[in-house]
Design an enzyme around this catalytic site. Structure first.
Site, PDB file in Angstrom:
ATOM      1  N   HIS A 165       5.698  -9.513  12.911  1.00 13.90           N
ATOM      2  CA  HIS A 165       5.359  -8.815  11.669  1.00 13.90           C
ATOM      3  C   HIS A 165       5.109  -7.334  11.907  1.00 13.90           C
ATOM      4  O   HIS A 165       5.007  -6.868  13.047  1.00 13.90           O
ATOM      5  CB  HIS A 165       4.143  -9.471  11.003  1.00 13.90           C
ATOM      6  CG  HIS A 165       2.876  -9.415  11.824  1.00 13.90           C
ATOM      7  ND1 HIS A 165       2.117  -8.279  11.945  1.00 13.90           N
ATOM      8  CD2 HIS A 165       2.240 -10.382  12.534  1.00 13.90           C
ATOM      9  CE1 HIS A 165       1.063  -8.527  12.697  1.00 13.90           C
ATOM     10  NE2 HIS A 165       1.115  -9.795  13.076  1.00 13.90           N
ATOM     11  N   CYS A 181       0.311 -13.211  17.525  1.00 14.72           N
ATOM     12  CA  CYS A 181       1.490 -12.714  16.801  1.00 14.72           C
ATOM     13  C   CYS A 181       2.119 -11.539  17.535  1.00 14.72           C
ATOM     14  O   CYS A 181       1.494 -10.881  18.368  1.00 14.72           O
ATOM     15  CB  CYS A 181       1.105 -12.291  15.386  1.00 14.72           C
ATOM     16  SG  CYS A 181       0.754 -13.680  14.278  1.00 14.72           S
TER      17      CYS A 181
END
Length: 205
Positions: A165, A181
């Protein structure tokens, strides 16, 4: 004569001052990774500052670039090298697009092979319960937008809680900072988002 001397001294002072400021600006440019915005604190960057992708100046090794690829993965495959802090998107003809990334901090590292299961533009963020236990001040949910930690795009990895992301903290690229992440500057994740298809293979090393 005295007036002329004072005028000469004044002119010399202006020239010297200009030289010093130019040299100082050039020196600062070599050390700062990002262009400083008017609203940014001199002490340290703030995550809530509105930052434009075009203003970000990454260190050269973390800038998006095409590199040679000699592996056996098919075009469209994402390879995340957490040690090097690079994400590679395999391209045809022995090439790959390389992006700089931020990765998991100590204790949150992981590896494996999965598939892209979902993609989202300006995604909302719902911190998992375990994260909220570690950080009680986190919201139950945050709508998508410029201040959202997931940034401009999110690419969801398998059935895991992990995503590739964007970020509203672009200065963290090249560091171990996340809870697992993979983060990229918004301009790069937007580029990757357009290139990657649902079902693409993701290999995290």
């Amino acid at each position: 004569m005295l007036r002329k001397s004072r005028a000469v001294l004044a002119a010399t002072a202006v020239v010297l001052a200009s030289t010093v400021f130019v040299d100082t600006a050039q020196a600062a440019q070599r050390f700062f990774l990002f262009d400083r915005l008017d609203s940014m604190s001199d002490a340290k960057p703030r995550s809530e500052v509105r930052m434009k992708s075009g203003k970000i100046k990454l260190a050269p090794q973390f800038r998006r670039q095409v590199v040679a690829y000699a592996g056996n993965q098919k075009p469209g495959t994402i390879i995340v090298n957490t040690g090097e802090k690079f994400l590679y998107l395999v391209l045809p003809n022995g090439k790959a697009m390389r992006y700089g990334i931020g990765t998991a901090r100590d204790g949150f590292e992981w590896s494996g092979s999965h598939r892209v299961t979902r993609k989202a533009e300006w995604p909302g963020w719902t911190p998992p319960p375990e994260m909220r236990r570690r950080q009680p001040n986190l919201p139950a949910h945050m709508a998508g937008g410029i201040n959202n930690p997931l940034g401009a795009r999110a690419i969801y990895i398998g059935s895991t809680l992990y995503r590739i992301h964007g970020t509203n903290e672009p200065w963290t690229i090249g560091q171990n900072v996340s809870s697992g992440c993979i983060r990229m500057v918004n301009a790069d994740v937007e580029d990757l988002y357009e290139r990657v298809k649902i079902g693409a293979k993701v290999i995290v090393l």
